[in-house]
Design an enzyme around this catalytic site. Structure first.
Site, PDB file in Angstrom:
ATOM      1  N   ASP A 154       0.857  -1.186   0.000  1.00 56.94           N
ATOM      2  CA  ASP A 154       0.000   0.000   0.000  1.00 56.94           C
ATOM      3  C   ASP A 154       0.895   1.239   0.000  1.00 56.94           C
ATOM      4  OD1 ASP A 154      -1.724   2.232   1.138  1.00 56.94           O
ATOM      5  OD2 ASP A 154      -3.187   0.605   0.988  1.00 56.94           O
ATOM      6  N   ASN A 201     -13.029  -3.065   2.592  1.00 52.25           N
ATOM      7  CA  ASN A 201     -13.930  -1.928   2.691  1.00 52.25           C
ATOM      8  C   ASN A 201     -14.997  -2.095   1.611  1.00 52.25           C
ATOM      9  OD1 ASN A 201     -12.312  -0.785   4.695  1.00 52.25           O
ATOM     10  ND2 ASN A 201     -11.043   0.249   3.195  1.00 52.25           N
ATOM     11  N   GLN A 259     -14.185   2.782   1.258  1.00 56.72           N
ATOM     12  CA  GLN A 259     -13.727   2.266  -0.035  1.00 56.72           C
ATOM     13  C   GLN A 259     -13.563   3.425  -1.008  1.00 56.72           C
ATOM     14  OE1 GLN A 259     -16.258  -0.708  -1.881  1.00 56.72           O
ATOM     15  NE2 GLN A 259     -14.679  -1.252  -3.370  1.00 56.72           N
ATOM     16  N   VAL A 314     -11.415   2.813  -4.036  1.00 56.77           N
ATOM     17  CA  VAL A 314     -11.190   2.173  -5.334  1.00 56.77           C
ATOM     18  C   VAL A 314     -12.218   1.058  -5.451  1.00 56.77           C
ATOM     19  CG1 VAL A 314      -9.578   0.905  -6.799  1.00 56.77           C
ATOM     20  CG2 VAL A 314      -8.725   2.717  -5.283  1.00 56.77           C
ATOM     21  N   HIS A 370     -10.637  -5.402  -3.298  1.00 55.46           N
ATOM     22  CA  HIS A 370      -9.284  -5.655  -2.813  1.00 55.46           C
ATOM     23  C   HIS A 370      -9.322  -5.823  -1.303  1.00 55.46           C
ATOM     24  CE1 HIS A 370      -9.881  -1.307  -2.641  1.00 55.46           C
ATOM     25  NE2 HIS A 370      -8.983  -1.262  -1.665  1.00 55.46           N
ATOM     26  N   HIS A 428      -7.154  -5.576   2.334  1.00 58.22           N
ATOM     27  CA  HIS A 428      -6.018  -4.977   3.032  1.00 58.22           C
ATOM     28  C   HIS A 428      -5.489  -6.007   4.025  1.00 58.22           C
ATOM     29  CE1 HIS A 428      -6.839  -0.721   1.849  1.00 58.22           C
ATOM     30  NE2 HIS A 428      -8.042  -1.240   1.650  1.00 58.22           N
TER      31      HIS A 428
END
Length: 115
Positions: free
Chosen positions: A31, A87, A94, A96, A100, A102
């Site tokens: 990240d 998220n 969120q 994006v 995905h 984390h």
């Protein structure tokens, strides 16, 4: 048609990123704004799913692969203990809308959300 997500652009080589692990269908990167000593993102290569709820409903095997790679990178980049966060929606943070996960690790405790 919408613009490709930042993750699609990373996968296509348009945006630089350090890919730390990869399978046929999933990849993991660091990240760029870490919230913990270890903060990796695990991302399906397909942009078909906007969030984890869509992914679980549409392709549970791919979700299993995302979680498996999260476990692998946590073992390689931390002590194997990790927090896995998806998220889902703008109100949950969120930004994006390409699903995905984390992977957070390193000195976390029950009262810390990120690090």
């Amino acid at each position: 048609m919408s613009e490709p997500s930042v993750f699609t652009r990373i996968l296509q080589g348009e945006i630089p990123a350090e890919i730390v692990a990869e399978t046929e269908n999933v990849f993991a990167i660091r990240d760029i704004a870490p919230q913990a000593p270890v903060h990796l993102l695990v991302i399906p290569k397909t942009a078909e799913y906007r969030n984890v709820v869509e992914l679980a409903a549409g392709d549970p095997d791919l979700l299993t692969e995302v979680i498996g790679l999260a476990n692998t990178v946590a073992a390689e980049h931390a002590d194997g203990d990790f927090r896995l966060i998806f998220n889902t929606g703008e109100g949950a943070g969120q930004t994006v809308f390409h699903v995905h996960a984390h992977v957070l690790a390193g000195g976390l405790n029950e009262k810390s959300l990120g690090g």
